[in-house]
Design an enzyme around this catalytic site. Sequence first.
Site, mmCIF file in Angstrom:
data_model
loop_
_atom_site.group_PDB
_atom_site.id
_atom_site.type_symbol
_atom_site.label_atom_id
_atom_site.label_comp_id
_atom_site.label_asym_id
_atom_site.label_seq_id
_atom_site.Cartn_x
_atom_site.Cartn_y
_atom_site.Cartn_z
ATOM 1 N N GLU A 155 59.798 37.288 -54.718
ATOM 2 C CA GLU A 155 59.348 36.801 -56.538
ATOM 3 C C GLU A 155 59.930 34.892 -56.638
ATOM 4 O O GLU A 155 58.846 34.467 -56.886
ATOM 5 C CB GLU A 155 60.155 37.253 -57.494
ATOM 6 C CG GLU A 155 59.362 39.029 -57.672
ATOM 7 C CD GLU A 155 60.008 40.433 -57.776
ATOM 8 O OE1 GLU A 155 61.030 39.915 -58.433
ATOM 9 O OE2 GLU A 155 59.603 41.336 -58.145
ATOM 10 N N HIS A 197 63.335 36.939 -51.418
ATOM 11 C CA HIS A 197 62.666 38.026 -51.767
ATOM 12 C C HIS A 197 61.446 37.053 -52.538
ATOM 13 O O HIS A 197 61.166 35.771 -53.270
ATOM 14 C CB HIS A 197 63.814 37.785 -53.514
ATOM 15 C CG HIS A 197 62.571 39.257 -53.961
ATOM 16 N ND1 HIS A 197 61.769 39.230 -54.986
ATOM 17 C CD2 HIS A 197 63.004 40.672 -53.741
ATOM 18 C CE1 HIS A 197 61.116 40.285 -54.884
ATOM 19 N NE2 HIS A 197 61.840 41.770 -54.437
ATOM 20 N N GLY A 230 56.318 46.772 -57.632
ATOM 21 C CA GLY A 230 56.433 47.024 -58.363
ATOM 22 C C GLY A 230 55.367 47.511 -58.659
ATOM 23 O O GLY A 230 54.167 47.330 -60.578
ATOM 24 N N ASN A 264 67.856 46.018 -55.967
ATOM 25 C CA ASN A 264 67.914 45.020 -56.629
ATOM 26 C C ASN A 264 67.693 44.914 -57.825
ATOM 27 O O ASN A 264 66.231 45.198 -58.398
ATOM 28 C CB ASN A 264 66.585 43.736 -55.615
ATOM 29 C CG ASN A 264 66.029 42.888 -56.110
ATOM 30 O OD1 ASN A 264 67.237 42.611 -57.192
ATOM 31 N ND2 ASN A 264 65.693 42.346 -55.945
ATOM 32 N N LYS A 267 67.096 42.516 -59.905
ATOM 33 C CA LYS A 267 66.062 40.995 -60.463
ATOM 34 C C LYS A 267 66.521 41.177 -62.352
ATOM 35 O O LYS A 267 68.018 40.749 -62.224
ATOM 36 C CB LYS A 267 65.282 41.958 -61.052
ATOM 37 C CG LYS A 267 64.272 42.408 -59.437
ATOM 38 C CD LYS A 267 62.788 42.801 -59.331
ATOM 39 C CE LYS A 267 62.449 43.620 -57.993
ATOM 40 N NZ LYS A 267 60.863 43.555 -57.642
ATOM 41 N N SER A 307 58.069 50.144 -54.710
ATOM 42 C CA SER A 307 57.949 51.036 -54.801
ATOM 43 C C SER A 307 58.651 52.119 -54.235
ATOM 44 O O SER A 307 58.127 53.473 -54.307
ATOM 45 C CB SER A 307 56.923 51.957 -55.084
ATOM 46 O OG SER A 307 55.705 50.595 -56.400
ATOM 47 N N GLU A 352 59.064 44.246 -47.487
ATOM 48 C CA GLU A 352 58.641 44.202 -49.062
ATOM 49 C C GLU A 352 57.243 43.405 -49.078
ATOM 50 O O GLU A 352 57.173 42.750 -49.201
ATOM 51 C CB GLU A 352 59.420 44.107 -49.640
ATOM 52 C CG GLU A 352 60.928 44.472 -50.005
ATOM 53 C CD GLU A 352 61.582 44.400 -51.339
ATOM 54 O OE1 GLU A 352 61.913 45.013 -51.572
ATOM 55 O OE2 GLU A 352 61.103 42.913 -51.586
HETATM 56 P P1 13P Z 1 60.142 48.058 -57.064
HETATM 57 O O1 13P Z 1 61.252 49.359 -56.049
HETATM 58 O O2 13P Z 1 60.451 47.905 -58.776
HETATM 59 O O3 13P Z 1 58.598 47.905 -56.363
HETATM 60 O O4 13P Z 1 61.068 46.835 -56.323
HETATM 61 C C1 13P Z 1 60.806 46.683 -54.601
HETATM 62 C C2 13P Z 1 61.327 44.958 -54.938
HETATM 63 O O5 13P Z 1 61.298 44.195 -55.539
HETATM 64 C C3 13P Z 1 62.923 45.334 -54.278
HETATM 65 O O6 13P Z 1 63.593 43.826 -54.432
#
Ligand code: 13P
Length: 250
Positions: free
Chosen positions: A96, A94, A172, A9, A11, A212, A166
């Site tokens: 976010e 997601h 992150g 992803n 982002k 992560s 997640e």
């Molecule tokens: P990270 O791997 O940067 O923690 O992000 C995970 C994520 O949100 C994948 O959609």
Amino acid sequence: MRKPIIAGNWKMNKTPAEAAALVNELKPLVADAGCDVVVCVPAVDIAAVKEAAAGSNIKVGAQNVHWAKSGAYTGELSADMLVAAGVEYVVIGHSERRQYFGETDQTVNQRVLAAVAAGLKVILCVGEMKDVREAGATDGLVDYQTIMALNGLSAEQVADVIVAYEPVWAIGTGLTATDEQANETIGVIRKAIARKYGQECADKVRIQYGGSMNPKNVKGLMAQPEIDGGLIGGASLKAADFSLVVNYDK
Ligand code: 13P
């Protein structure tokens, strides 16, 4: 047996030129992957990534989709538009989007229904915030998020959905759920699906871990019986790191 699926992803990262360069670097490194390989890219990168990925085993995904066929929804993209652009997968719900853009379980559900109807493969994200885990309410929350998001699909349709567990506190942050925590909560998600859609359906649904995930922790996570793949943020932005995650079994 469920075929593992590792998805990046990206982002809000990479211009079209940077996106094409990353995919070109990635192609030879993941050509022998034993799992499905997907990159979920910003909408403006889709054309460049489709072109770069042509003839390879890298599939292309988007990061969101609207539920309407078309209309006055400034800034949104329809499922038909994504399909026409050659997109096969789409991330929906997601954390976010839930945290920063007002996404609710109801809008997530509407997006899932539209995506499935258009033939897109959905990567549905669920997961708890830190306070929810600390309060001991994780199981109830992921159960609720999963059931609400899938509401209105048939068992046959659900079997094709990919769920990404997640935990928000692991995204992150460099903090990863332990192998056991991830496996246990993914087991809860599978049980919720089994309760509503039957065990046969639940046994088919691929459920990823995300948060992560990286070349160092991927082996331990993928060794867990409930974990069928990963949704990778930061570590998907570098070909070397992402290919190590994809080739976790080598
Ligand atoms: P990270 O791997 O940067 O923690 O992000 C995970 C994520 O949100 C994948 O959609």
